[in-house]
Enzyme design. Structure first.
Site, PDB file in Angstrom:
ATOM      1  CB  SER A  41      -0.949  -0.011   1.201  1.00 20.92           C
ATOM      2  OG  SER A  41      -0.240  -0.188   2.410  1.00 20.92           O
ATOM      3  N   GLY A  42       1.915   1.284   0.816  1.00 20.23           N
ATOM      4  CA  GLY A  42       2.784   2.449   0.864  1.00 20.23           C
ATOM      5  C   GLY A  42       3.573   2.631  -0.417  1.00 20.23           C
ATOM      6  CD  GLN A  71      -1.584  -7.894   4.093  1.00 25.19           C
ATOM      7  OE1 GLN A  71      -1.415  -7.735   5.294  1.00 25.19           O
ATOM      8  NE2 GLN A  71      -0.597  -8.241   3.285  1.00 25.19           N
ATOM      9  CB  VAL A 106      14.846  -5.668  -1.994  1.00 23.93           C
ATOM     10  CG1 VAL A 106      16.075  -4.905  -1.504  1.00 23.93           C
ATOM     11  CG2 VAL A 106      13.923  -4.750  -2.765  1.00 23.93           C
ATOM     12  CB  CYS A 189      -4.176  -4.444  11.738  1.00 24.04           C
ATOM     13  SG  CYS A 189      -5.928  -4.085  12.063  1.00 24.04           S
ATOM     14  CG  ASP A 324       2.764  -2.433   8.177  1.00 23.79           C
ATOM     15  OD1 ASP A 324       2.199  -1.421   8.618  1.00 23.79           O
ATOM     16  OD2 ASP A 324       2.142  -3.406   7.710  1.00 23.79           O
ATOM     17  CB  ALA A 335      -5.902   4.474   8.886  1.00 25.98           C
ATOM     18  CB  CYS A 367      -7.569   0.250  15.084  1.00 24.39           C
ATOM     19  SG  CYS A 367      -7.847  -1.531  15.205  1.00 24.39           S
TER      20      CYS A 367
END
Length: 438
Positions: A41-42, A71, A106, A189, A324, A335, A367
């Site tokens: 996502s990032g 997710q 990577v 999460c 994360d 979020a 959350c």
């Protein structure tokens, strides 16, 4: 079994992915103005923003996987409220058009030479680097896993390979203990391990099996939830629904053939307790991505070492991070990524102009605590653990509106807004609210 063996070493970039976009696994040396590590996502969000900032030809994303998963919806997949298919899309469909997709893992990051090496031997150099590699799941740190997932009555909402096993275990529940765990590590999460407990309780009530079930939440934490305002409401639910919460209990072994889970008492080293189960939901231990942990970019604990205000690396000014994989002292959630993306975009735009970053990330995270098949407590808070709420109502109360936001609105905004770099910033839910008020 091969898929479960993969759980032993599968790093989570916040999603799994891979399929040809504008790239393939290349062997020649490559150079990009902006290199993004991770197609989660990032990574996808920031690559879309960087495309607009400096042009697609100057941006590359390193990501090996063929499918990209949303997710947060896996909580509902594990409870049968959503399908796993609805949570995933081909990576090619979310990769910004024109951006180079390096379909590799990577292998090594060398910030002193501004280079990254992939698992096929390709060396990629960069002017600027965004690290969004997510964190690593460590099922193998629990004795008996991941091979225990070959047995019935055990699942985990934290992996696409095991989330449907949660739903199957819940459907097949007959009589006994339903046990839910929270590990003695940072997690992404942090509400998810107990969300599935509330949903399972609701399902067992709906199917007339609740009086034959003992619902048990064994958590390594000394609290039910880290923010008192929401924890107080959750404790009320626990008492009202006759749920058993045991604090400072850490899962160390699963004997799947005997349907037994072994927990250690973190307050009394050496003391263990065996729980028989009819259903077991495992939240695995988690840790930093091994590539980051083995690089100069890591802090002492192995997480990406960032300035918590600007998201710029503390030692290497041309390196940035999101999500994360970072050591930002806030809860690791989608979020949070949305909020961080706008700040990071601003930071990079200033750095490119040789100006000082002028926007600070306040640690906003959220959350949505799913408490049934139609209610959610929407927890929103900052670095200091202070509520940072969107709506002019008491968000510590269970509400149907918030469930609709979680289940239906946010997935749409994720696919069509966040991943395109069109939505994000402090308080993602606040933006939804403001849109609704227009």
């Amino acid at each position: 079994m091969a898929a479960l063996r993969h759980l032993r070493q599968c790093p989570s970039t916040g999603i799994l992915i891979s399929q040809l976009h504008t790239s393939s696994c290349a062997s020649a040396k490559q150079h990009y103005k902006m290199l993004v590590l991770g197609g989660g996502s990032g990574g996808i969000t920031m690559s879309a923003r960087m495309k607009r900032m400096m042009g697609a030809e100057n941006v590359a994303v390193v990501e090996p996987s063929e499918m990209h998963y949303y997710q947060p919806i896996w909580t509902l997949v594990g409870a049968g409220a959503k399908s796993v298919a609805s949570s995933g899309r081909p990576t090619a469909s979310v990769m910004p058009s024109g951006v180079k997709w390096v379909k590799s893992k990577v292998q090594e990051i060398n910030p002193d030479t501004n280079t990254v090496r992939t698992d096929d031997g390709t060396e990629i150099s960069y002017e600027y680097l965004i690290v969004g590699l997510g964190l690593q799941l460590h099922y193998e740190k629990i004795k008996g896993l991941p091979e225990g997932f070959e047995h019935p009555k055990i699942g985990s909402n934290y992996s696409v390979q095991t989330v449907e096993k949660t739903w199957k275990a819940l459907q097949n529940f007959k009589e006994g203990n339903a046990v839910f765990t929270f590990p003695n590590t940072p997690v992404k999460c942090a509400g998810a391990p107990q969300k599935i407990m509330y949903l399972s309780d609701a399902f067992l009530r709906k199917t007339g099996k609740r009086d034959k079930a003992k619902v048990i939440y064994n958590t390594s934490l000394p609290v039910l939830f880290g923010i008192k305002k929401y924890a107080d409401s959750l404790w009320d639910i626990v008492k009202r629904r006759d749920l058993q919460v045991n604090l400072r209990q850490n899962l160390i072994e699963v004997r799947a053939d005997k349907q037994e889970a072994v927990f250690e008492n973190l307050d009394k080293p050496g003391e263990t307790k065996v729980f028989e189960y009819e259903m077991l939901h495992v939240t695995p231990p988690m840790g930093p991505h091994l590539v980051i942990k083995g690089s100069p970019l890591a802090d002492e604990a192995g997480w990406l070492d960032l300035n918590k205000d600007t998201l710029q690396h503390n030692k290497y000014p041309n390196v940035f991070g999101i999500g994360d994989c970072t050591n930002l002292p806030t809860a690791k959630t989608g979020a949070a990524v949305a909020a961080q993306s706008a700040i990071l975009n601003r930071t990079i735009s200033k750095v490119l102009k040789n100006e000082k970053p002028d926007k600070k990330y306040d640690g906003y995270t959220s959350c949505p605590l799913v408490t049934s098949y139609n209610t959610v407590i929407l927890a929103e808070f900052d670095y200091n653990g202070q509520p940072l709420e969107t709506f002019p109502i008491n968000q510590a109360k269970e509400r149907r509106l918030m469930y609709h936001m979680k289940a239906d609105v946010m997935p749409h905004l994720y696919w069509h807004g966040l991943l395109r770099g069109l939505w994000g910033g402090p308080g993602p839910y606040r933006k939804v609210f403001h849109l609704g008020m227009k």
